[in-house]
Scaffold this motif. Structure first.
Motif, mmCIF file in Angstrom:
data_model
loop_
_atom_site.group_PDB
_atom_site.id
_atom_site.type_symbol
_atom_site.label_atom_id
_atom_site.label_comp_id
_atom_site.label_asym_id
_atom_site.label_seq_id
_atom_site.Cartn_x
_atom_site.Cartn_y
_atom_site.Cartn_z
ATOM 1 N N ILE A 5 0.850 -1.177 0.000
ATOM 2 C CA ILE A 5 0.000 0.000 0.000
ATOM 3 C C ILE A 5 0.894 1.238 0.000
ATOM 4 O O ILE A 5 1.731 1.402 0.885
ATOM 5 C CB ILE A 5 -0.916 0.011 1.250
ATOM 6 C CG1 ILE A 5 -1.751 -1.257 1.341
ATOM 7 C CG2 ILE A 5 -1.789 1.249 1.277
ATOM 8 C CD1 ILE A 5 -2.789 -1.438 0.270
ATOM 9 N N VAL A 8 -2.005 5.544 2.980
ATOM 10 C CA VAL A 8 -3.132 5.298 3.871
ATOM 11 C C VAL A 8 -3.605 6.644 4.408
ATOM 12 O O VAL A 8 -2.795 7.520 4.693
ATOM 13 C CB VAL A 8 -2.706 4.399 5.060
ATOM 14 C CG1 VAL A 8 -3.808 4.299 6.101
ATOM 15 C CG2 VAL A 8 -2.304 3.024 4.570
ATOM 16 N N SER A 31 2.798 0.743 4.904
ATOM 17 C CA SER A 31 2.508 1.749 3.880
ATOM 18 C C SER A 31 3.639 2.763 3.841
ATOM 19 O O SER A 31 4.307 3.016 4.847
ATOM 20 C CB SER A 31 1.184 2.454 4.197
ATOM 21 O OG SER A 31 0.935 3.468 3.256
ATOM 22 N N GLN A 61 -4.954 4.543 -0.988
ATOM 23 C CA GLN A 61 -5.588 3.277 -1.357
ATOM 24 C C GLN A 61 -6.494 2.769 -0.242
ATOM 25 O O GLN A 61 -7.413 2.008 -0.489
ATOM 26 C CB GLN A 61 -4.519 2.238 -1.677
ATOM 27 C CG GLN A 61 -3.742 2.590 -2.936
ATOM 28 C CD GLN A 61 -2.427 1.853 -2.983
ATOM 29 O OE1 GLN A 61 -1.520 2.141 -2.221
ATOM 30 N NE2 GLN A 61 -2.331 0.885 -3.874
ATOM 31 N N VAL A 62 -6.197 3.182 0.995
ATOM 32 C CA VAL A 62 -6.992 2.768 2.147
ATOM 33 C C VAL A 62 -7.317 3.999 2.985
ATOM 34 O O VAL A 62 -6.451 4.839 3.231
ATOM 35 C CB VAL A 62 -6.234 1.735 3.019
ATOM 36 C CG1 VAL A 62 -7.031 1.383 4.267
ATOM 37 C CG2 VAL A 62 -5.912 0.479 2.214
ATOM 38 N N LEU A 132 -3.779 -4.101 5.069
ATOM 39 C CA LEU A 132 -2.749 -3.372 4.330
ATOM 40 C C LEU A 132 -1.759 -4.254 3.591
ATOM 41 O O LEU A 132 -0.798 -3.767 3.022
ATOM 42 C CB LEU A 132 -1.999 -2.433 5.292
ATOM 43 C CG LEU A 132 -2.883 -1.366 5.951
ATOM 44 C CD1 LEU A 132 -2.087 -0.557 6.952
ATOM 45 C CD2 LEU A 132 -3.524 -0.458 4.905
#
Length: 133
Positions: A5, A8, A31, A61-62, A132
């Motif tokens: 990832i 975040v 991340s 992405q998150v 993640l």
């Protein structure tokens, strides 16, 4: 452990929680980047500005979203975010994170299309690693 990832986003007004989550992500190398907003309005402003500046905005992405915050709470953020998510990216996974164990909150969150899941605070390290990686 490799970073799958790149970015975040934490949207939460609890500085202790933010520091803890950021530190877990950093120490576990989950991340590359952690973006933090203290309320939904700050986050929404960021996403809307990204849309105005770029055709393909840089987005996390998150997203970990708290429900109870000042200025713009998580529910208001979700309502606005739902309107623009498809313009941002299909790859965004949004997790509602709350200390509420009220089944109405959980059902409400899970019924919203842009929500990937509902997580109850405190989140376990295993949950972060699962999400993640």
């Amino acid at each position: 452990m490799s970073q799958n990832i790149e970015s975040v986003c934490i949207i939460d007004d609890d500085s202790i929680y933010i520091n803890l989550v950021s530190k877990i992500i950093e120490l576990r190398k989950l991340s590359e980047t952690v973006i933090v907003f203290n309320n939904g309005k700050e986050a929404m402003d960021f996403f809307q500005e990204s849309l105005e500046k770029n055709e393909k905005p840089e987005v996390p992405q998150v997203i970990f979203l708290d429900i109870n915050m000042p200025v713009m709470d998580g529910w208001e953020f979700l309502r606005e975010f739902s309107k623009i998510k498809n313009k941002l990216s299909d790859k965004i996974n949004l997790y509602v994170v709350s200390s509420s164990i009220d089944s109405r909150d959980i059902e409400r969150a899970k019924s919203i299309d842009v929500v990937s899941d509902y997580l109850t605070k405190p989140i376990k390290i295993d949950d972060f690693e699962r999400i993640l990686e």
